[in-house]
Design a protein around this motif. Structure first.
Motif, PDB file in Angstrom:
ATOM      1  N   VAL A  63       0.844  -1.193   0.000  1.00 17.71           N
ATOM      2  CA  VAL A  63       0.000   0.000   0.000  1.00 17.71           C
ATOM      3  C   VAL A  63       0.880   1.243   0.000  1.00 17.71           C
ATOM      4  CG1 VAL A  63      -1.928  -1.101   1.218  1.00 17.71           C
ATOM      5  CG2 VAL A  63      -0.159   0.111   2.525  1.00 17.71           C
ATOM      6  N   ARG A  64       0.318   2.340  -0.482  1.00 16.17           N
ATOM      7  CA  ARG A  64       0.947   3.657  -0.368  1.00 16.17           C
ATOM      8  C   ARG A  64       0.041   4.525   0.489  1.00 16.17           C
ATOM      9  NH1 ARG A  64       3.311   6.071  -5.706  1.00 16.17           N
ATOM     10  NH2 ARG A  64       4.769   4.377  -5.204  1.00 16.17           N
ATOM     11  N   ILE A  65       0.626   5.174   1.479  1.00 19.42           N
ATOM     12  CA  ILE A  65      -0.130   5.983   2.442  1.00 19.42           C
ATOM     13  C   ILE A  65       0.198   7.456   2.233  1.00 19.42           C
ATOM     14  CG2 ILE A  65      -0.604   6.383   4.884  1.00 19.42           C
ATOM     15  CD1 ILE A  65       0.481   3.534   5.414  1.00 19.42           C
ATOM     16  N   TYR A  66      -0.846   8.245   1.998  1.00 15.78           N
ATOM     17  CA  TYR A  66      -0.691   9.685   1.768  1.00 15.78           C
ATOM     18  C   TYR A  66      -1.186  10.439   3.003  1.00 15.78           C
ATOM     19  CZ  TYR A  66      -0.443   8.108  -3.095  1.00 15.78           C
ATOM     20  OH  TYR A  66      -0.107   7.464  -4.264  1.00 15.78           O
ATOM     21  N   ILE A  67      -0.325  11.270   3.570  1.00 14.25           N
ATOM     22  CA  ILE A  67      -0.679  12.023   4.769  1.00 14.25           C
ATOM     23  C   ILE A  67      -0.542  13.515   4.447  1.00 14.25           C
ATOM     24  CG2 ILE A  67      -0.238  12.323   7.232  1.00 14.25           C
ATOM     25  CD1 ILE A  67       1.327   9.644   7.089  1.00 14.25           C
ATOM     26  N   PRO A  68      -1.660  14.221   4.317  1.00 11.08           N
ATOM     27  CA  PRO A  68      -1.582  15.632   3.912  1.00 11.08           C
ATOM     28  C   PRO A  68      -1.144  16.572   5.031  1.00 11.08           C
ATOM     29  CG  PRO A  68      -3.858  15.002   4.252  1.00 11.08           C
ATOM     30  CD  PRO A  68      -3.050  13.746   4.388  1.00 11.08           C
ATOM     31  N   ASP A  69      -1.330  16.133   6.296  1.00  8.69           N
ATOM     32  CA  ASP A  69      -1.006  17.001   7.432  1.00  8.69           C
ATOM     33  C   ASP A  69      -0.597  16.103   8.597  1.00  8.69           C
ATOM     34  OD1 ASP A  69      -0.864  18.781   9.526  1.00  8.69           O
ATOM     35  OD2 ASP A  69      -2.823  19.692   9.172  1.00  8.69           O
ATOM     36  N   THR A  70       0.599  16.299   9.112  1.00 12.26           N
ATOM     37  CA  THR A  70       1.079  15.471  10.222  1.00 12.26           C
ATOM     38  C   THR A  70       0.944  16.171  11.569  1.00 12.26           C
ATOM     39  OG1 THR A  70       3.322  16.293   9.804  1.00 12.26           O
ATOM     40  CG2 THR A  70       2.718  14.190   8.798  1.00 12.26           C
ATOM     41  N   ALA A 123      -9.461 -12.891  -6.081  1.00 14.17           N
ATOM     42  CA  ALA A 123      -8.219 -12.336  -5.531  1.00 14.17           C
ATOM     43  C   ALA A 123      -8.366 -10.866  -5.136  1.00 14.17           C
ATOM     44  CB  ALA A 123      -7.083 -12.502  -6.539  1.00 14.17           C
ATOM     45  N   ALA A 124      -8.885 -10.028  -6.045  1.00  9.95           N
ATOM     46  CA  ALA A 124      -9.014  -8.596  -5.741  1.00  9.95           C
ATOM     47  C   ALA A 124      -9.962  -8.369  -4.571  1.00  9.95           C
ATOM     48  CB  ALA A 124      -9.506  -7.843  -6.975  1.00  9.95           C
ATOM     49  N   TYR A 125     -11.031  -9.160  -4.500  1.00 11.26           N
ATOM     50  CA  TYR A 125     -11.979  -9.043  -3.392  1.00 11.26           C
ATOM     51  C   TYR A 125     -11.297  -9.399  -2.072  1.00 11.26           C
ATOM     52  CZ  TYR A 125     -15.972  -8.927  -6.699  1.00 11.26           C
ATOM     53  OH  TYR A 125     -16.867  -8.597  -7.676  1.00 11.26           O
ATOM     54  N   GLU A 126     -10.504 -10.467  -2.088  1.00 13.52           N
ATOM     55  CA  GLU A 126      -9.782 -10.873  -0.874  1.00 13.52           C
ATOM     56  C   GLU A 126      -8.838  -9.769  -0.407  1.00 13.52           C
ATOM     57  OE1 GLU A 126      -9.603 -15.701  -1.859  1.00 13.52           O
ATOM     58  OE2 GLU A 126      -7.943 -14.372  -2.399  1.00 13.52           O
ATOM     59  N   ASP A 127      -8.135  -9.166  -1.357  1.00 17.08           N
ATOM     60  CA  ASP A 127      -7.190  -8.108  -1.008  1.00 17.08           C
ATOM     61  C   ASP A 127      -7.914  -6.871  -0.480  1.00 17.08           C
ATOM     62  OD1 ASP A 127      -5.316  -9.868  -1.919  1.00 17.08           O
ATOM     63  OD2 ASP A 127      -4.826  -8.756  -3.742  1.00 17.08           O
ATOM     64  N   ALA A 128      -9.037  -6.528  -1.096  1.00 11.58           N
ATOM     65  CA  ALA A 128      -9.796  -5.357  -0.645  1.00 11.58           C
ATOM     66  C   ALA A 128     -10.241  -5.525   0.802  1.00 11.58           C
ATOM     67  CB  ALA A 128     -11.012  -5.145  -1.549  1.00 11.58           C
ATOM     68  N   LEU A 129     -10.726  -6.706   1.128  1.00 14.50           N
ATOM     69  CA  LEU A 129     -11.186  -6.977   2.494  1.00 14.50           C
ATOM     70  C   LEU A 129     -10.016  -6.978   3.472  1.00 14.50           C
ATOM     71  CD1 LEU A 129     -13.552  -7.692   4.316  1.00 14.50           C
ATOM     72  CD2 LEU A 129     -13.263 -10.094   3.661  1.00 14.50           C
ATOM     73  N   ALA A 130      -8.895  -7.573   3.067  1.00 16.00           N
ATOM     74  CA  ALA A 130      -7.724  -7.618   3.933  1.00 16.00           C
ATOM     75  C   ALA A 130      -7.206  -6.220   4.243  1.00 16.00           C
ATOM     76  CB  ALA A 130      -6.625  -8.449   3.276  1.00 16.00           C
ATOM     77  N   VAL A 131      -7.204  -5.339   3.237  1.00 21.48           N
ATOM     78  CA  VAL A 131      -6.716  -3.972   3.446  1.00 21.48           C
ATOM     79  C   VAL A 131      -7.598  -3.230   4.449  1.00 21.48           C
ATOM     80  CG1 VAL A 131      -6.377  -1.725   2.338  1.00 21.48           C
ATOM     81  CG2 VAL A 131      -5.573  -3.805   1.216  1.00 21.48           C
ATOM     82  N   ALA A 132      -8.908  -3.399   4.332  1.00 20.53           N
ATOM     83  CA  ALA A 132      -9.812  -2.727   5.272  1.00 20.53           C
ATOM     84  C   ALA A 132      -9.568  -3.201   6.706  1.00 20.53           C
ATOM     85  CB  ALA A 132     -11.259  -2.974   4.869  1.00 20.53           C
ATOM     86  N   ARG A 133      -9.266  -4.469   6.858  1.00 20.82           N
ATOM     87  CA  ARG A 133      -9.048  -5.021   8.200  1.00 20.82           C
ATOM     88  C   ARG A 133      -7.675  -4.664   8.760  1.00 20.82           C
ATOM     89  NH1 ARG A 133     -11.798 -10.893   6.833  1.00 20.82           N
ATOM     90  NH2 ARG A 133     -13.866 -10.457   7.724  1.00 20.82           N
ATOM     91  N   LYS A 134      -6.680  -4.527   7.878  1.00 20.79           N
ATOM     92  CA  LYS A 134      -5.303  -4.338   8.338  1.00 20.79           C
ATOM     93  C   LYS A 134      -4.821  -2.892   8.296  1.00 20.79           C
ATOM     94  CE  LYS A 134      -4.321  -8.710   9.067  1.00 20.79           C
ATOM     95  NZ  LYS A 134      -3.903  -9.205  10.406  1.00 20.79           N
ATOM     96  N   ALA A 135      -5.603  -1.991   7.692  1.00 20.57           N
ATOM     97  CA  ALA A 135      -5.134  -0.613   7.484  1.00 20.57           C
ATOM     98  C   ALA A 135      -4.858   0.103   8.791  1.00 20.57           C
ATOM     99  CB  ALA A 135      -6.152   0.158   6.650  1.00 20.57           C
ATOM    100  N   LEU A 136      -5.815   0.092   9.721  1.00 22.79           N
ATOM    101  CA  LEU A 136      -5.633   0.834  10.963  1.00 22.79           C
ATOM    102  C   LEU A 136      -4.542   0.212  11.843  1.00 22.79           C
ATOM    103  CD1 LEU A 136      -9.307   1.857  11.855  1.00 22.79           C
ATOM    104  CD2 LEU A 136      -7.638   2.988  10.367  1.00 22.79           C
ATOM    105  N   PRO A 137      -4.473  -1.112  11.963  1.00 23.96           N
ATOM    106  CA  PRO A 137      -3.322  -1.680  12.692  1.00 23.96           C
ATOM    107  C   PRO A 137      -1.983  -1.302  12.072  1.00 23.96           C
ATOM    108  CG  PRO A 137      -5.054  -3.317  12.489  1.00 23.96           C
ATOM    109  CD  PRO A 137      -5.480  -2.145  11.656  1.00 23.96           C
TER     110      PRO A 137
END
Length: 242
Positions: A63-70, A123-137
């Motif tokens: 993933v690539r994470i974009y942070i506009p304001d730190t 495959a894409a569906y599996e990845d989409a779900l995994a990203v939603a679950r793992k993004a905040l951790p």
């Protein structure tokens, strides 16, 4: 880079609509060439982080994470890029995700999910779900402050993945999923509604033949396309605001 651009431009110019053969490689090259031609300006970010979401059940998604304001915690938006499940990348959508991050003041997470036909449905569906679950951790692990407010967003095939993931997680109280933003999403994989005939034509540039080609990259004979269609899935009061 300029030499590559010149070669790609010559390649695309040499193939008229009559003799251009749609393959995953030619379509990816054409899309990349278009992105280069547009040369959208890259909005500056306070921080951009490339990482991999470890511990996903099937595939550890980059993933690539974009942070506009730190200077303060921001809400989080996952953007699933379009491309008919077969083309486009985080790099192609980089200018778009930067602009979304700046305009919405969200941390934007852009997943490099697996593409068909090398990785067909689901495959894409599996990845989409995994990203939603793992993004905040992942943000926790990177010590990136954020608000407990998660939005799923995507265009076309990405809109399908956002809708599918929202449905899959609609009863999961552990995730602060508040919104989904669906930009001309693919919601009916059976092509059974009039919108296919109304919108797939030479006027829009997206013909029925092109639509069929994309879906044939993603799905294999025997796949249940209705089951893969968010339009026919559960729509409860627990779904996030759309």
């Amino acid at each position: 880079m300029s030499a590559i651009k010149t070669e790609l431009a010559a390649f695309i110019a040499a193939h008229t609509s009559e003799d251009f053969i749609m393959t995953p490689i030619t379509m990816r090259e054409a899309s990349l060439h278009t992105a280069w031609e547009q040369e959208l300006p890259k909005v500056p970010m306070a921080s951009v982080v490339d990482t991999v979401l470890d511990g996903c059940e099937v595939y550890d998604v980059p993933v690539r994470i974009y942070i506009p304001d730190t200077s303060r915690p921001l809400p989080v938006l996952i953007y699933y890029h379009g491309g008919g499940f077969a083309i486009d990348t985080v790099a192609v959508y980089d200018p778009v995700c930067r602009r979304i991050a700046q305009a919405t003041q969200h941390i934007v997470i852009s997943p490099e999910y697996r593409l068909a036909p090398e990785n067909p449905y689901p495959a894409a569906y599996e990845d989409a779900l995994a990203v939603a679950r793992k993004a905040l951790p992942a943000l926790d692990a990177l010590q990136i402050p954020y608000q407990a407010d998660l939005t799923l967003c995507g265009d076309s095939a990405g809109g399908c993945m956002a809708a599918y993931t929202s449905q899959a997680l609609q009863h999961d109280a552990s995730l602060p999923l508040t919104h989904q933003i669906l930009v001309y999403p693919c919601l009916d994989m059976t092509h059974s509604f009039p919108s296919v005939q109304e919108n797939c034509n030479t006027r829009t540039g997206f013909t029925p033949a092109k639509m069929t080609w994309y879906f044939n990259q993603c799905f294999r004979p025997g796949d249940d396309r209705r089951d893969a269609s968010p339009l026919f899935g559960e729509l409860s009061a627990d779904m996030p605001a759309t």
